[in-house]
Enzyme design. Structure first.
Site, mmCIF file in Angstrom:
data_model
loop_
_atom_site.group_PDB
_atom_site.id
_atom_site.type_symbol
_atom_site.label_atom_id
_atom_site.label_comp_id
_atom_site.label_asym_id
_atom_site.label_seq_id
_atom_site.Cartn_x
_atom_site.Cartn_y
_atom_site.Cartn_z
ATOM 1 C CB SER A 1 -0.939 -0.040 1.216
ATOM 2 O OG SER A 1 -1.880 1.015 1.161
ATOM 3 C CG HIS B 1 -4.354 -0.863 -0.539
ATOM 4 N ND1 HIS B 1 -4.145 -0.725 0.810
ATOM 5 C CD2 HIS B 1 -4.809 -2.126 -0.712
ATOM 6 C CE1 HIS B 1 -4.454 -1.859 1.428
ATOM 7 N NE2 HIS B 1 -4.853 -2.723 0.526
ATOM 8 C CG ASP C 1 -5.299 -5.588 2.831
ATOM 9 O OD1 ASP C 1 -5.682 -6.739 3.131
ATOM 10 O OD2 ASP C 1 -5.474 -5.082 1.713
#
Length: 328
Positions: free
Chosen positions: A12, A39, A131
């Site tokens: 991310s 992301h 995540d």
């Protein structure tokens, strides 16, 4: 069982720099497919495939639903789409978000673990929150390998640190060493399969690994549905009946944001109330209704004072815990 493993890389915030280093150092004859989840903004087109194709010798493109994976290719999750590994194929999905993200790293890693077993190599790079932790846990449970970017090098170390607190990594590496370790792991896997291939039967028709589901008293911040708590080893997850999934950290962040929005919506409503009362007071005065105008003016002053105090308290409270409030 496939003769080559599949590599799943997730990241991310701050992951692009690390990913570019990895891609640049991979050899042209790298035999495993590489599935990448970063992301991204769902409303903006992504040029990441072009960037990665220029950065190294391997071709990159956004995955297409139903396409087979080929060794030496980089498959990227498109914006606002979950990317699942279904054996030799890739599948796109618009199912509810996980950790308020779509694509979600956990969704991709979990599906790869469920359908490819111990042939999965999971790599987690820089990012905020957590995540990828649940996905790496699933890979670990199926016997796959795990590499994590060294949190000391990561621009945003939250995701690597979360994973390292809950799973055992086969390597904690700076990004400059990850490509070399991937080469070694793929070579070792291929050599073992050529000598003594092992048949494995991994059954998980819904591409999901979940254990110990328990009801929970919270409601989903996105849809207000009932939330159920899951325990995966040391990884705690929350999922509503609609499918929105959170870690403890992302659920807390979502609830904080929801509270902040609701509180500032109250301030905004009071501001509008003051403006209307002030307008009505002026209108009554113009129409010669002095008692009514005075009543409106008194209520305007009281509401304005209430709004000022509430705004001041919210700015003090939210500032003290480091939250930003929506523009009002």
């Amino acid at each position: 069982m496939p003769s080559n493993p599949v590599v799943v890389i997730g990241g991310s915030a701050g992951a692009l720099e690390a990913l570019l280093r990895i891609v640049a150092q991979l050899p042209p004859m790298f035999s495993a497919p590489i599935v990448i989840v970063i992301h991204s903004d769902p409303d903006s087109p992504s040029s990441l495939p072009e960037i990665l194709s220029r950065a190294g010798p391997l071709p990159a493109h956004h995955a297409r639903s139903g396409e087979p994976m080929l060794g030496g290719h980089l498959y990227l999750a498109p914006p606002d789409q979950h990317l699942l590994v279904d054996g030799e194929l890739l599948v796109l999905s618009h199912e509810p978000k996980e950790h308020r993200s779509r694509p979600s790293i956990d969704v991709t890693m979990r599906s790869a673990a469920a359908t490819r077993g111990e042939s999965v190599i999971g790599v987690l790079l820089s990012g905020l929150l957590d995540d990828g932790t649940s996905g790496l846990w699933s890979i670990q449970e199926q016997g796959g390998r795990i590499l994590v970017q060294d949190p000391e090098e990561a621009l945003f170390p939250s995701m690597p640190r979360s994973a390292l607190q809950r799973v055992h990594a086969d390597g904690i590496l700076p990004s400059t060493e990850i490509a070399g370790r991937l080469e070694q792991l793929v070579h070792d896997w291929t050599s073992i399969q050529e000598i003594a291939p092992v048949e494995r039967n991994v059954e998980c028709p819904n591409l999901e690994v979940r254990t110990k589901a328990q009801s929970f008293s919270f409601t989903c911040p996105d849809c207000r549905d009932v939330v159920v708590k899951f325990q995966e080893g040391e990884v705690l997850s929350f999922r509503c009946h609609s499918g929105h999934t959170y870690s403890a950290a992302t659920l807390l962040a979502a609830l904080r944001q929801s509270v902040d929005i609701n509180l500032w919506n109250t301030v905004r409503a009071l501001d509008e109330n003051v403006m209307l009362l002030d307008h009505l007071g002026t209108l009554s005065e113009q129409q010669g209704e002095a008692p009514q105008a005075a009543a409106y003016q008194d209520e305007t002053q009281a509401r304005r004072a209430l709004t000022w105090h509430l705004r001041h308290e919210l700015e003090t409270l939210i500032g003290s815990v480091g939250h930003d409030h929506p523009a009002s």
